[in-house]
Design a protein around this motif. Sequence first.
Motif, PDB file in Angstrom:
ATOM      1  N   ASP A  76       0.839  -1.200   0.000  1.00 14.31           N
ATOM      2  CA  ASP A  76       0.000   0.000   0.000  1.00 14.31           C
ATOM      3  C   ASP A  76       0.870   1.246   0.000  1.00 14.31           C
ATOM      4  O   ASP A  76       1.951   1.265   0.586  1.00 14.31           O
ATOM      5  N   TYR A  77       0.366   2.286  -0.649  1.00 14.45           N
ATOM      6  CA  TYR A  77       1.050   3.574  -0.659  1.00 14.45           C
ATOM      7  C   TYR A  77       0.593   4.414   0.530  1.00 14.45           C
ATOM      8  O   TYR A  77      -0.530   4.290   0.990  1.00 14.45           O
ATOM      9  N   VAL A  78       1.458   5.303   0.972  1.00 18.66           N
ATOM     10  CA  VAL A  78       1.108   6.296   1.981  1.00 18.66           C
ATOM     11  C   VAL A  78       0.842   7.592   1.219  1.00 18.66           C
ATOM     12  O   VAL A  78       1.646   8.005   0.382  1.00 18.66           O
ATOM     13  N   THR A  79      -0.283   8.242   1.514  1.00 14.98           N
ATOM     14  CA  THR A  79      -0.663   9.451   0.797  1.00 14.98           C
ATOM     15  C   THR A  79       0.146  10.656   1.270  1.00 14.98           C
ATOM     16  O   THR A  79       0.147  10.969   2.459  1.00 14.98           O
ATOM     17  N   PRO A  80       0.865  11.325   0.335  1.00 17.91           N
ATOM     18  CA  PRO A  80       1.612  12.531   0.715  1.00 17.91           C
ATOM     19  C   PRO A  80       0.665  13.698   0.966  1.00 17.91           C
ATOM     20  O   PRO A  80      -0.469  13.661   0.497  1.00 17.91           O
ATOM     21  N   PRO A  81       1.116  14.732   1.664  1.00 16.73           N
ATOM     22  CA  PRO A  81       2.454  14.844   2.233  1.00 16.73           C
ATOM     23  C   PRO A  81       2.579  14.007   3.504  1.00 16.73           C
ATOM     24  O   PRO A  81       1.603  13.757   4.185  1.00 16.73           O
ATOM     25  N   LEU A  82       3.808  13.593   3.773  1.00 19.58           N
ATOM     26  CA  LEU A  82       4.120  12.837   4.977  1.00 19.58           C
ATOM     27  C   LEU A  82       4.792  13.771   5.961  1.00 19.58           C
ATOM     28  O   LEU A  82       5.611  14.605   5.566  1.00 19.58           O
ATOM     29  N   LYS A  83       4.451  13.641   7.230  1.00 16.12           N
ATOM     30  CA  LYS A  83       5.019  14.490   8.284  1.00 16.12           C
ATOM     31  C   LYS A  83       5.742  13.649   9.315  1.00 16.12           C
ATOM     32  O   LYS A  83       5.282  12.566   9.665  1.00 16.12           O
ATOM     33  N   THR A 100       6.709   8.717  -2.614  1.00 12.68           N
ATOM     34  CA  THR A 100       5.855   7.541  -2.539  1.00 12.68           C
ATOM     35  C   THR A 100       6.463   6.526  -1.584  1.00 12.68           C
ATOM     36  O   THR A 100       7.430   5.854  -1.916  1.00 12.68           O
ATOM     37  N   PHE A 101       5.888   6.426  -0.405  1.00  4.73           N
ATOM     38  CA  PHE A 101       6.334   5.511   0.639  1.00  4.73           C
ATOM     39  C   PHE A 101       5.397   4.317   0.707  1.00  4.73           C
ATOM     40  O   PHE A 101       4.214   4.434   0.431  1.00  4.73           O
ATOM     41  N   SER A 102       5.944   3.185   1.133  1.00  3.81           N
ATOM     42  CA  SER A 102       5.121   2.014   1.430  1.00  3.81           C
ATOM     43  C   SER A 102       4.595   2.128   2.847  1.00  3.81           C
ATOM     44  O   SER A 102       5.272   2.637   3.736  1.00  3.81           O
ATOM     45  N   SER A 103       3.399   1.634   3.039  1.00  2.00           N
ATOM     46  CA  SER A 103       2.774   1.625   4.357  1.00  2.00           C
ATOM     47  C   SER A 103       3.356   0.499   5.204  1.00  2.00           C
ATOM     48  O   SER A 103       3.661  -0.585   4.702  1.00  2.00           O
ATOM     49  N   LEU A 114       6.923   8.712  10.675  1.00  2.00           N
ATOM     50  CA  LEU A 114       6.522   9.419   9.462  1.00  2.00           C
ATOM     51  C   LEU A 114       5.106   8.992   9.122  1.00  2.00           C
ATOM     52  O   LEU A 114       4.833   7.808   8.918  1.00  2.00           O
ATOM     53  N   LEU A 115       4.195   9.959   9.103  1.00  7.00           N
ATOM     54  CA  LEU A 115       2.773   9.675   8.931  1.00  7.00           C
ATOM     55  C   LEU A 115       2.250  10.408   7.710  1.00  7.00           C
ATOM     56  O   LEU A 115       2.529  11.591   7.509  1.00  7.00           O
ATOM     57  N   GLY A 116       1.458   9.692   6.877  1.00  2.00           N
ATOM     58  CA  GLY A 116       0.880  10.280   5.680  1.00  2.00           C
ATOM     59  C   GLY A 116      -0.420  10.993   5.962  1.00  2.00           C
ATOM     60  O   GLY A 116      -1.001  10.878   7.047  1.00  2.00           O
ATOM     61  N   ALA A 117      -0.908  11.711   4.953  1.00  2.00           N
ATOM     62  CA  ALA A 117      -2.178  12.421   5.059  1.00  2.00           C
ATOM     63  C   ALA A 117      -3.330  11.455   5.315  1.00  2.00           C
ATOM     64  O   ALA A 117      -4.358  11.836   5.870  1.00  2.00           O
ATOM     65  N   ASP A 118      -3.155  10.186   4.924  1.00  2.00           N
ATOM     66  CA  ASP A 118      -4.177   9.160   5.139  1.00  2.00           C
ATOM     67  C   ASP A 118      -3.990   8.422   6.470  1.00  2.00           C
ATOM     68  O   ASP A 118      -4.633   7.411   6.724  1.00  2.00           O
ATOM     69  N   HIS A 119      -3.077   8.917   7.308  1.00  2.00           N
ATOM     70  CA  HIS A 119      -2.760   8.351   8.627  1.00  2.00           C
ATOM     71  C   HIS A 119      -2.083   6.983   8.557  1.00  2.00           C
ATOM     72  O   HIS A 119      -2.030   6.270   9.556  1.00  2.00           O
ATOM     73  N   LYS A 120      -1.559   6.626   7.381  1.00  2.00           N
ATOM     74  CA  LYS A 120      -0.750   5.415   7.265  1.00  2.00           C
ATOM     75  C   LYS A 120       0.691   5.774   7.621  1.00  2.00           C
ATOM     76  O   LYS A 120       1.151   6.884   7.379  1.00  2.00           O
TER      77      LYS A 120
END
Length: 167
Positions: A76-83, A100-103, A114-120
Amino acid sequence: NKEKLFRSGLLVINYEQGKPELTEEENLIVKQYIANGGRLLLCCPAWVWVAYEKKGLERLPFNRITENYGVFLTSDYVTPPLKMIGQIFPSASLTEMNATFSSLIYSNNAEPILLGADHKVGALAAKKGESRLIVWGHNNLLNSEFALKPEGKRVIKDLFDWLLIKP
């Protein structure tokens, strides 16, 4: 080389497309390294393994290592931006990335960093006994534009400082 690994302070493995999988002997050596308090930095976009290598995640060498900590990379992808988040690297909490990070899936011995906009979760830190692990769900931590920026250099320094802390 087992002797060199056990004398070193840190094992860094960066994903490269087409790189051979770890042998059973290499996996055993890494398990022994972890059991002896080894420190690891793993940089891997697992989605590339699935999409381009056309291999299942059960064969992903990184998952064979991270399972020792109760951590698994997913396709699964992590939705940017990542914080950057969490207590381990509080000075980096304002840093954002658009890659593009993997979850990652993890147990209670790991902390998201590091957390994505989708909380992954796209990166995390974990401990097992005296062993420490950072999983970065992308392969270009050390050779990216981010690494050249002041905040990127600070994050990388903090990651290595945390990994190399002696208990």
